[in-house]
Write an enzyme that holds these catalytic residues in place. Structure first.
Site, short mmCIF file in Angstrom:
data_model
loop_
_atom_site.label_atom_id
_atom_site.label_comp_id
_atom_site.label_asym_id
_atom_site.label_seq_id
_atom_site.Cartn_x
_atom_site.Cartn_y
_atom_site.Cartn_z
N LYS A 116 11.06 4.31 16.47
CA LYS A 116 10.49 3.00 16.76
C LYS A 116 10.99 2.46 18.09
O LYS A 116 10.26 1.76 18.78
CB LYS A 116 10.81 2.00 15.63
N LYS A 198 0.50 12.90 9.81
CA LYS A 198 0.35 12.00 8.67
C LYS A 198 -0.69 10.89 8.98
O LYS A 198 -0.74 10.39 10.10
CB LYS A 198 1.73 11.38 8.41
N LYS A 201 -1.57 3.91 9.94
CA LYS A 201 -2.33 2.79 10.49
C LYS A 201 -1.95 2.51 11.94
O LYS A 201 -2.62 1.75 12.62
CB LYS A 201 -2.14 1.54 9.63
#
Ligand code: TRP
Length: 333
Positions: A116, A198, A201
């Site tokens: 992140k 994967k 969103k």
């Protein structure tokens, strides 16, 4: 409602986007079935969501939307506790205490933090770094035995166990040591546009994911455009990531085994298979979308759910926090 003979399950989902078909088949679909066997507590983790910058109106809307979707996916607020993290102050309070029992070095190894912070290089805030400790507080406050999460959260479950064991070791048994509860094979759903990754969103290409609230025509379009190889056979095989993923999705949506799906479509081509997968998913998601839309029209009902949930969660969490405060030597007020 709380049965002392049953184990406790705790799980959280961030209201930072929309739920995908992957979230549903991999986790949320199973939440409902766990309610009879366990004391279940499900949380909308809005405090985790702000580790990435959120638009305030969007966060508010997505929090209610997630609550509604939890219910539409089968969580019964009469059987389970459903609440919003920021409504229960003990999460932040316990997280602070646990910070002082967590080492900088062990946190620096967290792969989600590394991922992140490279994605959000302009906002590597301390909350993002501390995310796993808040998650540990979420779980440990409720003395949860099992935590249903995706396999990507395994490292966070491990650090939660390490922190709990460390605290128990210093102060005697305080926390139940939780275990991760990972979905079985078949539940891992990949992107429709890049089938080796994967379904997420945060994918830049919206054709890669199916949202629970997507309209039927959008679902059909995305499946018809799904990336596949050119050999036109409907079998699971190496180099056929796209078709393998579609077989997994069709199997999960219809309750058939992958072998049955291969047999059903033997001798047929992608032109028949892709719309069939689309239709199966449309039918799977139709009740979820319709129920969510109805619930979102009834804000009073949703408010009643999260108020009651916060009260019940607060009572349990407060008990654990009091115990912790006493053990570490804070003077009782
Ligand atoms: N980190 C989890 C995720 O991204 C969300 C989460 C926060 C969570 N607190 C939790 C999951 C506690 C389970 C238990 O999926």
């Amino acid at each position: 409602m709380r049965d002392p003979n049953k184990q406790t399950i705790f799980s959280g989902v961030q209201p930072s986007g929309h739920l995908t078909l992957g979230n549903y088949l991999g986790a949320i679909k199973h939440f409902g079935t766990l309610q009879d066997e366990y004391n279940c507590i499900y949380c909308v983790v809005d405090m985790h969501a702000i580790t990435i910058r959120q638009d305030p109106a969007g966060l508010r809307r997505q929090t209610l939307e997630l609550l509604a979707q939890y219910i539409a996916c089968g969580i019964d607020p009469k059987k389970s506790i459903l609440f919003v993290q920021s409504h229960v102050p003990a999460h932040a309070q316990l997280a602070w205490v646990l910070n002082c029992y967590t080492m900088f070095g062990e946190m620096s190894r967290m792969t989600q933090f590394k991922d992140k912070s490279s994605k959000h290089a302009d906002n590597i805030n301390v909350g993002l770094f501390d995310y796993p400790v808040l998650m540990a507080a979420d779980i440990l406050l409720y003395q949860a035995h099992k935590v249903p999460v995706g396999i990507d959260q395994q490292q966070h479950i491990e650090i939660t166990r390490d922190i709990a064991q460390r605290f128990n070791g210093i102060y005697s048994d305080t926390f139940v040591i939780p275990e991760g509860f990972y979905p079985k094979v078949g539940a891992k759903i990949n992107s429709l546009s890049e089938p080796s990754k994967k379904m997420s969103k945060s994918d830049e290409n919206p054709n890669g994911y199916i949202l629970l609230l997507d309209k039927p025509e959008d679902i059909m379009r995305k499946f018809k455009r799904a990336v596949t190889d050119s050999d036109n056979r409907i079998i699971r095989a190496e180099g056929k990531d796209g078709i393998t993923n579609l077989i997994t999705i069709y199997a999960a949506a219809t309750g058939k085994s992958p072998e049955e799906v291969e047999a059903e479509f033997a001798g047929k081509g992608y032109g028949a298979f892709k719309p069939a997968v689309g239709e199966a998913v449309v039918e799977l998601l139709r009740p979820v979308r319709e129920t969510t839309e109805d619930l979102l029209k009834n804000k009073d009902y949703l408010e009643q759910i999260y108020q009651e949930g916060a009260e019940q969660a607060n009572a349990i969490a407060r008990r654990t926090l009091d115990k912790v405060y006493r053990k570490i030597g804070f003077v009782k007020r």
